[in-house]
Design a protein around this motif. Structure first.
Motif, short mmCIF file in Angstrom:
data_model
loop_
_atom_site.label_atom_id
_atom_site.label_comp_id
_atom_site.label_asym_id
_atom_site.label_seq_id
_atom_site.Cartn_x
_atom_site.Cartn_y
_atom_site.Cartn_z
N CYS A 343 1.17 -1.61 -0.07
CA CYS A 343 -0.02 0.32 -0.53
C CYS A 343 0.41 1.59 -0.29
O CYS A 343 1.43 1.64 1.25
CB CYS A 343 -0.82 -0.12 1.58
N SER A 344 0.83 2.14 -1.27
CA SER A 344 1.50 2.86 -0.98
C SER A 344 1.20 4.06 -0.32
O SER A 344 1.56 5.73 -0.62
CB SER A 344 1.63 4.04 -2.77
N GLY A 345 -0.69 3.88 0.24
CA GLY A 345 -1.54 5.06 0.71
C GLY A 345 -0.29 5.82 1.61
O GLY A 345 -0.85 6.54 2.57
N PHE A 346 0.65 4.92 2.75
CA PHE A 346 1.58 5.16 4.15
C PHE A 346 2.74 6.23 4.22
O PHE A 346 2.73 6.61 4.19
CB PHE A 346 1.64 3.98 4.77
N ILE A 347 2.61 5.81 1.96
CA ILE A 347 3.72 7.86 1.86
C ILE A 347 2.76 8.86 2.39
O ILE A 347 2.33 9.44 1.58
CB ILE A 347 4.00 7.32 0.72
#
Length: 818
Positions: A343-347
């Motif tokens: 999940c790149s949403g944590f960047i």
């Protein structure tokens, strides 16, 4: 007269002299004094023992408290002596190891005590370590005369509330705003002390119940962060961990041989006690270890996995089998291993963004990170400056730096991402800054700091040049087509659309997860294993492994909350899965019980002695573990068995006892005393129908089953099959759909070897739960419902034992050695 007494001593065994341990800029005891001084009283005392008086008296007096010394172990006597000396009427008692007392709740306690005119009052539900007690001083003097109980004399207040016949005690639920009973704010252990340091760091001068609760919530789990601090691997891993430490209770591991450029500067804001330099001295009191280390060596990941459950972020090594959970955040090349979550949403993306993309590139920012191992910053600056760009370079050390026309140098900014939007192009390497720049609608040009970085950049559509290609003429070609600086790969497009998630909150959730060993293997067998069991599957909320010793497939890590087997489990939950409630399905379940009883009868009467066979008037006994609402008990009773049942669901047990009129008890198997419950130590048969998979530890369960059965007795159970049609052809989906409270996934072919360890011999295996529609071939064609092909595949499933469930019937061959 109302006196406020803080009880404290220095002879604590778990945490010696804890009252004087530093907490921020003062001691733990000074925090207690400060909070209790906010409570209105006539006199304020520290009540200690004779041995501690010399050290604690100066601290008490400097905080406006009088010091009184009394017996060390007889604390009740100490309080009574002080009451007699002061002629007090009311006493508010607090303890010196609770630095975060709620002064508001203490004041409210005094007010409620006065209103109720009782002998003792306290609020229930406050965090453990934030409450006080109020009692009638005269009542306590009277209570002291009538008790010699050591617990009463050590803990004071039990002398009142443990004697309800003489004294009136009120335990009142606290107001909702203070009611957080699962939080812990006391200081009793080293872990408590570390928690208190985190709370104190964040509270500073703003001390009230609301703030204490806010930071106590964030500090219930202790995490160890392990970032990469090796030269040449960048500072992104370290910066991510340091950022997380602001929001969660955590220490950070920085080995003595760390050689990351600028490391000391990064650690300036981290207190020394939160930096761990040696793994050998690390106590195993962490709830979670989080590695963010690029690529760990085998011996490193082995050590971290022994400390606590291990979460690995963006881990690139081949030793991830040691990781309980793998989180991939930065888009990477395809790994051979699987992650629990990608999940790149944590960047953390910037809030400030350009409204439109630049049509031409004029302002350029070069940000290689905390270190520039390939020395590309100045090379890139020259190349862009020669093409007329206005270049800004982020640099750590500006001393003796080469001055280049059209280039200016600035120091690193902790909040760089919110300034990116002011540039047309950001020159960096593959990492956080690249993704932050994309989100800010800037162009991005990547420098190939290593062959891996070049490969990653090209894979995701970035414009990239290696060190040898980084020349003014190549930059000129790129600048003619600005669109090349805006990657269009699906991963980069998804980055804009991806929902932002809070990594700190997610890691706190992971800290609530539990690591689980093979339910079959003994502690001795587990200790013999040189490497972790093979990971079979990873999902967002769980990890599943296969035991290398016994072959059992089992749930090895889970974040799912433990299920409660209340009435909703048998009604609402059951209806969601089967379309009817358990009781509505009673007759069908009983019909399965009738079929099972026929098998059990046949095995039983074949294996019993000739004397017992002749005395058929004796009814054989069966204990049904997890009997639920009793359908199998009803079937067994009709078949001539003397039936007994046990379950942990109170409503189910009541139904069996009151409606079906069978002998039943509520017990958490294997913690059952059948002699006390039924007057029997042994049974002719013991059954578990879809129950065995719910036990987290099967070793004591199967040992107990052996002890309850007579020699030659029957043990029968049913369970989902990890060798059935669903597991065989849709393994990933089968494991994903496995209920969160199924800790073991049995395979029929392994049952005999597993059960033999516990004194059983398998007599019969029945494959059940046939689902022809789950065959891949059937799935891809439109066959007539329950027609020829359906029947053919049903027959094949039966012959090949491909049912999604199965039943095991075995006999006890021998007792287990104690």
């Amino acid at each position: 007269m109302t006196i406020l007494i803080i009880q404290s001593r220095l002879s604590s065994k778990r945490l010696p002299k804890k009252a004087l341990l530093p907490l921020g800029e003062k001691t733990i005891l000074s925090w207690v004094f400060a909070s209790m001084k906010k409570v209105k009283a006539d006199r304020y005392f520290l009540a200690t023992d004779y041995d501690s008086e010399a050290e604690l008296k100066p601290v008490a007096e400097s905080n406006g408290f009088e010091c009184f010394a009394g017996p060390k172990d007889d604390v009740l006597k100490r309080f009574c002596l002080l009451i007699e000396q002061t002629n007090a009427d009311t006493v508010l008692r607090a303890t010196g190891d609770n630095p975060f007392l709620f002064s508001e709740a203490a004041t409210a306690s005094l007010e409620r005590f006065a209103e109720l005119s009782c002998d003792y009052f306290t609020f229930l539900g406050l965090p453990h370590g934030s409450g006080v007690e109020v009692f009638n001083a005269h009542s306590l003097l009277e209570a002291e005369k009538h008790t010699q109980d050591s617990y009463d004399r050590e803990h004071v207040a039990p002398a009142l509330y443990n004697h309800k016949d003489k004294f009136e005690s009120v335990f009142e639920q606290s107001p909702e705003k203070w009611n957080f009973p699962l939080l812990r704010t006391t200081v009793d252990t080293a872990k408590d002390y570390r928690r208190s340091q985190f709370i104190a760091e964040n509270l500073k001068a703003n001390i009230n119940a609301e703030k204490i609760i806010e930071y106590a919530k964030k500090s219930q789990k202790l995490i160890l962060f392990v970032p990469s601090v090796k030269k040449g691997q960048g500072t992104g891993h370290l910066r991510r961990c340091l950022s997380l430490m602001k929001s969660v209770l955590a220490d950070i591991y920085i080995p003595k041989n760390a050689d990351l450029i600028g490391l000391d500067e990064f650690l300036l804001e981290i207190p020394d006690y939160a930096i761990k330099r040696n793994l050998e001295n690390i106590e195993n009191n962490y709830d979670l270890v989080v590695t963010d280390a690029f690529s760990l060596k085998k011996e490193e990941i082995q050590q971290f996995s022994k400390i606590a459950p291990l979460v690995s972020i963006d881990e690139g090594s081949k030793y991830t089998n040691y990781s309980d959970y793998i989180l991939d955040i930065i888009p990477a090349l395809k790994y051979k291993r699987k992650s629990n979550l990608t999940c790149s949403g944590f960047i953390p993306l910037p809030e400030k963004r350009r409204s439109i993309m630049p049509k031409s590139i004029e302002k350029v920012l070069i940000a290689i990170g905390g270190e520039d191992p390939a020395g590309l910053s100045l090379v890139a600056a020259k190349a862009f400056a020669e093409n007329g760009c206005n270049v800004t370079v982020l640099i750590r050390n500006r001393e003796n730096i080469e001055q280049i026309r059209g280039v200016r140098y600035i120091n690193f900014s902790p909040n760089l991402k919110e300034r990116l939007y002011t540039y047309d192009l950001v020159v960096t390497h593959y990492g956080f800054t690249a993704f932050e720049s994309i989100a800010a609608q800037c162009g991005v040009f990547l420098l190939g700091t290593s062959p891996l970085h070049v490969k990653l950049a090209r894979n995701f559509g970035f414009a990239v040049l290696s060190k040898n290609q980084l020349k003014a003429e190549n930059i000129k070609k790129l600048l003619k087509v600005p669109q090349k600086f805006f990657p269009k790969s699906k991963e980069m497009i998804a980055l804009h659309e991806c929902e932002q998630r809070n990594l700190a909150e997610f890691i706190c959730d992971l800290a609530d997860g539990k690591k689980i060993d093979c339910p079959i293997c003994s502690s001795i067998e587990k200790a013999r294993k040189k490497s972790p069991d093979k990971v079979v599957a990873r999902f967002e909320n769980r990890t599943i492994r296969k035991c290398s010793s016994c072959g059992m497939i089992y749930l090895s890590w889970s974040i799912d909350k433990q299920k409660q087997y209340s009435s909703s489990y048998f009604f609402e939950d059951y209806k969601k899965q089967y379309g009817k409630t358990y009781l509505e399905d009673f007759l069908y379940i009983k019909s399965q019980g009738i079929r099972r009883c026929i098998i059990i009868d046949k095995i039983f009467w074949k294996n019993i002695s000739s004397e017992t066979r002749r005395a058929k008037s004796t009814f054989p006994s069966v204990l049904d573990v997890g009997c639920a609402y009793g359908p199998f008990l009803s079937a067994a009773y009709d078949a001539g068995w003397n039936v007994f049942g046990t379950d942990i669901a109170a409503e189910a047990v009541d139904y069996v006892a009151e409606t079906l009129k069978y002998k039943v008890c509520r017990a958490d198997f294997p913690k059952i005393d059948t002699k006390a419950a039924f007057g029997k130590n042994h049974f002719d048969a013991l059954t578990m129908w879809f129950v065995i998979e719910h036990f987290q530890n099967l070793e004591p369960v199967l040992t107990k089953v052996n002890s309850l059965l007579k020699k030659g007795g029957i043990f029968a159970f049913s369970t989902p099959s990890a060798s059935g049609v669903s597991a065989k052809f849709r393994k990933e989906q089968f494991l994903l759909n496995s209920p969160s409270d199924h800790y073991s996934l049995w395979q029929p072919e392994l049952c005999n070897s597993i059960l033999k360890k516990f004194g059983f011999k398998v007599i019969k295996i029945v494959s059940t739960g046939m689902h022809p529609e789950r065959f891949p071939y059937y799935d891809k064609h439109e066959f007539e419902p329950k027609g020829f092909m359906y029947k053919l595949l049903s027959f094949y499933s039966s012959v090949a034992s491909l049912g999604d469930t199965f039943e095991i019937y075995c006999i006890k061959e021998k007792d287990l050695q104690k």
